[in-house]
Design a protein around this motif. Structure first.
Motif, short mmCIF file in Angstrom:
data_model
loop_
_atom_site.label_atom_id
_atom_site.label_comp_id
_atom_site.label_asym_id
_atom_site.label_seq_id
_atom_site.Cartn_x
_atom_site.Cartn_y
_atom_site.Cartn_z
N GLN A 172 6.21 -9.10 -4.71
CA GLN A 172 5.89 -8.46 -3.46
C GLN A 172 4.32 -7.93 -3.54
O GLN A 172 3.69 -7.82 -2.64
CB GLN A 172 6.84 -7.05 -3.21
CG GLN A 172 8.18 -7.45 -2.83
CD GLN A 172 9.15 -6.45 -2.44
OE1 GLN A 172 8.61 -5.31 -2.36
NE2 GLN A 172 10.36 -6.42 -2.30
N ASP A 173 4.00 -7.48 -4.50
CA ASP A 173 2.41 -6.92 -4.85
C ASP A 173 1.41 -8.06 -4.66
O ASP A 173 0.82 -8.01 -4.05
CB ASP A 173 2.35 -6.47 -6.26
CG ASP A 173 3.11 -5.07 -6.28
OD1 ASP A 173 3.43 -4.42 -5.06
OD2 ASP A 173 3.41 -4.45 -7.48
N SER A 174 1.92 -9.03 -5.38
CA SER A 174 1.28 -10.47 -5.30
C SER A 174 1.18 -10.92 -3.87
O SER A 174 0.11 -11.27 -3.47
CB SER A 174 2.00 -11.49 -6.37
OG SER A 174 1.78 -11.26 -7.60
N MET A 175 2.22 -10.94 -3.18
CA MET A 175 2.22 -11.27 -1.76
C MET A 175 1.30 -10.51 -1.06
O MET A 175 0.54 -11.01 -0.10
CB MET A 175 3.49 -11.46 -1.26
CG MET A 175 4.53 -12.37 -1.86
SD MET A 175 6.30 -12.32 -1.39
CE MET A 175 6.10 -12.74 0.25
N GLU A 176 1.59 -9.15 -1.23
CA GLU A 176 0.45 -8.33 -0.29
C GLU A 176 -0.74 -8.48 -0.60
O GLU A 176 -1.71 -8.79 0.07
CB GLU A 176 0.92 -6.84 -0.78
CG GLU A 176 2.19 -6.52 -0.11
CD GLU A 176 2.46 -5.11 -0.60
OE1 GLU A 176 1.74 -4.54 -1.23
OE2 GLU A 176 3.44 -4.38 -0.10
#
Length: 315
Positions: A172-176
């Motif tokens: 999720q952090d990478s996607m953000e």
């Protein structure tokens, strides 16, 4: 009498119990299965019905309305080896009460387990991005498999929805970060496009202004040239109409010579070779006049003005 009253009371209670067990009311959108001596006898619809006491047994009523069941999150591994948590919601309806009673022991649990296994098979062939963007496709595949499997159970699955797909926190952090970078890139592209369009419009405006200015200068030059041509033509016609002689032309030529030296930047003045010819013309013209401004008398040629020989004096 006391013993007879007790017997009558017992009989009355027995009759009441028999009546209560014989009369059953089935509500609307419900169905009941009747077993006689442990064997399926019939399916009761909505309304009032009578049963044989101690012979017929009415099983718990089944709800024929569409049911909605939300299953807890299930861990699913995608094609790119990422574990995601997926919540599902299943919409189903009992179409055959007898099959739902005798073909499956617990149809709710069966639908849950079938949904979990089918979901893992479907999502296991997709990567994370496809799983996040292909919900309609996953829903359609789940519904097709569940409806085919639950048909023999007397159950029709109408819809299957993925309520939530939660990837790991690191993903999720990478996607953000990826989405933030994508938004920054789009903003930079839009800014560059705006600057480009602004520069193009500015250059186009300058080009149009230069073209209009050049056209204006060209028209002005043409008008000036036409005016000068007309002025020269008028002067030329006036000079020819006045029929000037050589003396007047030489005098005007000498008056024009000082204008050649006008200007603060002139350092050298070259005298044209025609000045000598002009001076000769002026000198010849001035020599034809005397000091008192009259033309000198031409010398005698031995002839009178009429061209006759003068008479000889007497001897």
């Amino acid at each position: 009498m006391t013993g007879l009253g007790i017997v009558l009371a017992v009989l009355a209670v027995f009759v009441i119990i028999v009546l209560l067990r014989s009369v059953r009311i089935v509500p609307q959108a419900r169905a009941g299965i009747v077993e006689r001596l442990g064997k399926y006898q019939r399916t009761l619809g909505p309304g009032l019905t009578l049963l044989i006491p101690f012979v017929d047994r009415l099983l718990p009523l089944l709800d024929l309305r569409e049911n909605v069941v939300s299953f807890p999150p299930q861990p699913v591994i995608t094609e790119d080896n990422l574990v995601v948590s997926i919540d599902t919601v299943v919409y189903f309806q009992i179409t055959e009460p007898r099959a739902a009673t005798y073909e499956i022991a617990n149809y709710i649990q069966a639908v849950e387990q079938l949904t979990t296994t089918t979901l893992r098979n479907v999502v296991g062939g997709l990567n994370l991005e496809e799983a996040l963007t292909s919900r309609d496709q996953i829903n359609g595949q789940l519904r097709g498999v569940l409806d085919e499997a639950t048909g023999k159970w007397g159950i029709r699955v109408s819809r299957v929805e993925l309520k939530a797909i939660d990837p790991p926190l690191s993903i999720q952090d990478s996607m953000e970060k990826q989405m933030r970078a994508e938004r920054d890139r789009r903003a930079a592209i839009l800014t560059a496009e705006g600057t480009k369009q602004s520069q193009i419009l500015t250059a186009e405006g300058q080009r149009q202004a230069a073209i209009l200015a050049a056209e204006g200068d060209a028209k002005a030059a043409i008008l000036r040239a036409d005016g000068e041509a007309q002025a020269i033509e008028k002067v030329f016609d006036a000079i020819h109409a006045g029929n000037p002689d050589q003396k007047l032309l030489a005098y005007q030529y000498l008056q024009t010579l000082p204008k050649l030296a006008e200007g603060s930047s002139n350092k050298l003045w070259i005298i044209p070779s025609e000045v000598g010819e002009a001076l000769k013309g002026i000198g010849g013209a001035l020599g034809n006049f005397t000091d008192d401004g009259k033309q000198p008398t031409p010398p005698a040629t031995g002839k009178n003005p009429a061209g006759h020989q003068p008479p000889e004096p007497p001897q």
